[in-house]
Scaffold this motif. Sequence first.
Motif, PDB file in Angstrom:
ATOM      1  N   ILE A 188      10.202  -3.648   9.549  1.00  0.00           N
ATOM      2  CA  ILE A 188       8.853  -3.883  10.070  1.00  0.00           C
ATOM      3  C   ILE A 188       8.043  -2.593  10.044  1.00  0.00           C
ATOM      4  N   GLU A 189       8.654  -1.484  10.459  1.00  0.00           N
ATOM      5  CA  GLU A 189       7.948  -0.204  10.411  1.00  0.00           C
ATOM      6  C   GLU A 189       7.535   0.133   8.982  1.00  0.00           C
ATOM      7  N   ARG A 190       8.439  -0.120   8.042  1.00  0.00           N
ATOM      8  CA  ARG A 190       8.114   0.170   6.641  1.00  0.00           C
ATOM      9  C   ARG A 190       7.044  -0.782   6.122  1.00  0.00           C
ATOM     10  N   TYR A 191       7.053  -2.007   6.611  1.00  0.00           N
ATOM     11  CA  TYR A 191       6.041  -2.979   6.205  1.00  0.00           C
ATOM     12  C   TYR A 191       4.647  -2.479   6.577  1.00  0.00           C
ATOM     13  N   PHE A 192       4.488  -1.977   7.801  1.00  0.00           N
ATOM     14  CA  PHE A 192       3.184  -1.450   8.215  1.00  0.00           C
ATOM     15  C   PHE A 192       2.838  -0.180   7.451  1.00  0.00           C
ATOM     16  N   ALA A 193       3.856   0.625   7.124  1.00  0.00           N
ATOM     17  CA  ALA A 193       3.594   1.846   6.353  1.00  0.00           C
ATOM     18  C   ALA A 193       3.094   1.529   4.954  1.00  0.00           C
ATOM     19  N   VAL A 194       3.607   0.450   4.371  1.00  0.00           N
ATOM     20  CA  VAL A 194       3.215   0.073   3.012  1.00  0.00           C
ATOM     21  C   VAL A 194       1.920  -0.732   3.014  1.00  0.00           C
ATOM     22  N   THR A 195       1.765  -1.621   4.000  1.00  0.00           N
ATOM     23  CA  THR A 195       0.611  -2.517   4.033  1.00  0.00           C
ATOM     24  C   THR A 195      -0.619  -1.850   4.640  1.00  0.00           C
ATOM     25  N   TYR A 196      -0.414  -1.096   5.701  1.00  0.00           N
ATOM     26  CA  TYR A 196      -1.529  -0.428   6.387  1.00  0.00           C
ATOM     27  C   TYR A 196      -1.232   1.072   6.500  1.00  0.00           C
ATOM     28  N   PRO A 197      -1.250   1.779   5.365  1.00  0.00           N
ATOM     29  CA  PRO A 197      -0.821   3.196   5.372  1.00  0.00           C
ATOM     30  C   PRO A 197      -1.663   4.086   6.279  1.00  0.00           C
ATOM     31  N   PHE A 205      10.461 -12.161   4.787  1.00  0.00           N
ATOM     32  CA  PHE A 205       9.016 -11.941   4.721  1.00  0.00           C
ATOM     33  C   PHE A 205       8.704 -10.504   4.318  1.00  0.00           C
ATOM     34  N   CYS A 206       9.360  -9.539   4.950  1.00  0.00           N
ATOM     35  CA  CYS A 206       9.101  -8.130   4.638  1.00  0.00           C
ATOM     36  C   CYS A 206       9.451  -7.813   3.186  1.00  0.00           C
ATOM     37  N   ASN A 207      10.582  -8.309   2.727  1.00  0.00           N
ATOM     38  CA  ASN A 207      10.994  -7.986   1.362  1.00  0.00           C
ATOM     39  C   ASN A 207      10.046  -8.590   0.334  1.00  0.00           C
ATOM     40  N   VAL A 208       9.627  -9.826   0.564  1.00  0.00           N
ATOM     41  CA  VAL A 208       8.679 -10.451  -0.366  1.00  0.00           C
ATOM     42  C   VAL A 208       7.368  -9.673  -0.375  1.00  0.00           C
ATOM     43  N   ARG A 209       6.897  -9.268   0.788  1.00  0.00           N
ATOM     44  CA  ARG A 209       5.651  -8.501   0.863  1.00  0.00           C
ATOM     45  C   ARG A 209       5.799  -7.161   0.161  1.00  0.00           C
ATOM     46  N   PHE A 210       6.950  -6.503   0.346  1.00  0.00           N
ATOM     47  CA  PHE A 210       7.184  -5.236  -0.347  1.00  0.00           C
ATOM     48  C   PHE A 210       7.047  -5.421  -1.861  1.00  0.00           C
ATOM     49  N   LEU A 211       7.729  -6.432  -2.381  1.00  0.00           N
ATOM     50  CA  LEU A 211       7.748  -6.642  -3.820  1.00  0.00           C
ATOM     51  C   LEU A 211       6.370  -7.024  -4.349  1.00  0.00           C
ATOM     52  N   VAL A 212       5.635  -7.872  -3.596  1.00  0.00           N
ATOM     53  CA  VAL A 212       4.300  -8.284  -4.030  1.00  0.00           C
ATOM     54  C   VAL A 212       3.352  -7.093  -4.044  1.00  0.00           C
ATOM     55  N   ILE A 213       3.361  -6.282  -2.992  1.00  0.00           N
ATOM     56  CA  ILE A 213       2.449  -5.134  -2.908  1.00  0.00           C
ATOM     57  C   ILE A 213       2.781  -4.105  -3.971  1.00  0.00           C
ATOM     58  N   ILE A 214       4.069  -3.861  -4.185  1.00  0.00           N
ATOM     59  CA  ILE A 214       4.460  -2.900  -5.216  1.00  0.00           C
ATOM     60  C   ILE A 214       4.060  -3.395  -6.598  1.00  0.00           C
ATOM     61  N   ARG A 215       4.217  -4.690  -6.854  1.00  0.00           N
ATOM     62  CA  ARG A 215       3.828  -5.229  -8.160  1.00  0.00           C
ATOM     63  C   ARG A 215       2.330  -5.108  -8.378  1.00  0.00           C
ATOM     64  N   ASP A 254      -3.519  11.445 -16.222  1.00  0.00           N
ATOM     65  CA  ASP A 254      -3.407  12.254 -15.012  1.00  0.00           C
ATOM     66  C   ASP A 254      -1.955  12.228 -14.567  1.00  0.00           C
ATOM     67  N   ASN A 255      -1.192  13.256 -14.981  1.00  0.00           N
ATOM     68  CA  ASN A 255       0.234  13.273 -14.700  1.00  0.00           C
ATOM     69  C   ASN A 255       0.537  13.380 -13.213  1.00  0.00           C
ATOM     70  N   SER A 256      -0.430  13.837 -12.448  1.00  0.00           N
ATOM     71  CA  SER A 256      -0.193  13.995 -11.017  1.00  0.00           C
ATOM     72  C   SER A 256      -0.306  12.678 -10.273  1.00  0.00           C
ATOM     73  N   ARG A 257      -0.899  11.668 -10.945  1.00  0.00           N
ATOM     74  CA  ARG A 257      -1.057  10.381 -10.280  1.00  0.00           C
ATOM     75  C   ARG A 257       0.228   9.570 -10.407  1.00  0.00           C
ATOM     76  N   ARG A 258       0.662   9.006  -9.333  1.00  0.00           N
ATOM     77  CA  ARG A 258       1.817   8.112  -9.330  1.00  0.00           C
ATOM     78  C   ARG A 258       1.666   7.116  -8.194  1.00  0.00           C
ATOM     79  N   ASN A 259       2.454   6.075  -8.258  1.00  0.00           N
ATOM     80  CA  ASN A 259       2.391   5.047  -7.238  1.00  0.00           C
ATOM     81  C   ASN A 259       3.061   5.543  -5.962  1.00  0.00           C
ATOM     82  N   PRO A 260       2.297   5.775  -4.896  1.00  0.00           N
ATOM     83  CA  PRO A 260       2.923   6.299  -3.676  1.00  0.00           C
ATOM     84  C   PRO A 260       3.829   5.292  -2.979  1.00  0.00           C
ATOM     85  N   LEU A 261       3.701   4.003  -3.307  1.00  0.00           N
ATOM     86  CA  LEU A 261       4.544   3.004  -2.675  1.00  0.00           C
ATOM     87  C   LEU A 261       5.940   2.974  -3.273  1.00  0.00           C
ATOM     88  N   LEU A 262       6.066   3.455  -4.506  1.00  0.00           N
ATOM     89  CA  LEU A 262       7.365   3.438  -5.168  1.00  0.00           C
ATOM     90  C   LEU A 262       8.147   4.710  -4.846  1.00  0.00           C
TER      91      LEU A 262
END
Length: 353
Positions: A140-149, A228-238, A252-260
């Motif tokens: 749940i903590e990680r869900y909020f970190a990913v969904t509402y950073p 629910f959390c795992n599905v949300r993680f995968l959907v947001i990351i995708r 821009d080599n410095s740009r990367r996906n911060p969620l991954l």
Amino acid sequence: MEYTPNLNNTTLDYYDDGDLEIGQDKINFESAQYYCYAILHPVIFTIGVTGNMMNLVVFTRQRMRHGKSDIEKAATTGLIFLAVSDMMYCLTGLMTHFLRPFRNDGTTAAIVVHYYGVYTPAILNTFQFISTWLTVTVAIERYFAVTYPFMARQIANPRRTAILGLVVYGVSIVFNIPLFLHKQIARFPGPDGETFYIIVDGVLPSTLAYTITWSALGILVPLVTLAFCNVRFLVIIRRSQARFTPNNAASDNSRRNPLLNSTTITLISIICLFFLLVCPAMIIQFIGNFVQHLSLTSYYRFQLAVVVTNTMLVVNFAINFLLYCYALRDFRKTLANMVRSRGPSSHRLQRLS
């Protein structure tokens, strides 16, 4: 003293249906019981105790937290609490195997082991419950970190996570107290002055209401939340991957996906392993609480399923160290530094200095 890893130590009624294949079903069950409980489980528990101790050492080292954000520190704190619970689960199961040789010698040690055997299922179920809800808390903590950073950066705090972990421990222990009251040991004097110990119903025998409540809070609610959390993680990351295509990365080599990052991927793996290794045992456990009358053939097949799913369950409490070594780069670096700092060359350098 019979070893039972969780609530799957069901006492089922059965009747002889005259099936000629019963003999083979019984052989299969007894063989699986011997190889799993007598051989595999001690090895798995030993790996679990050692691995979780290493998890605690690595996660608590200062270098593991240096330069990390509060969100990452909070996640690490949650994994520390999870490692403690997993280690205690494995240690409880391992102690059962070490204490077995003393069960029939008639000494005080035998009495202690007898009491330990009565309460071992309750202890194991308590730590199973704690680990399950710690996994839910970290998810749940990680869900909020990913969904509402942005909001997560304001409220994420390792101290809050530690307090929440202590609350999970406290509430889980209180909730599981009835498990310790289902059975008790009664003493009866024998004809020759000996004392006999038998297991009888405790002051609070198991009830259907508590079984349903335990199943709901220990199985159903965590499974739904983690799914629910795992599905949300995968959907947001995708979805986020669309913003970080190879063309964008090349410009821009410095740009990367911060969620991954490795923490999120590790948590997704922990949840997947939970569904793969723990869910079958929970399903069998749930069925065993309500199906009490089986044919002898079905009885042995059900008990075989109990043995196999229990083995899968205990693997879940021992595997996280290998997962962290594979998925967490900082974990590997800290572990490697710990090994190098205790090598022969480091000791020679310390003596020269």
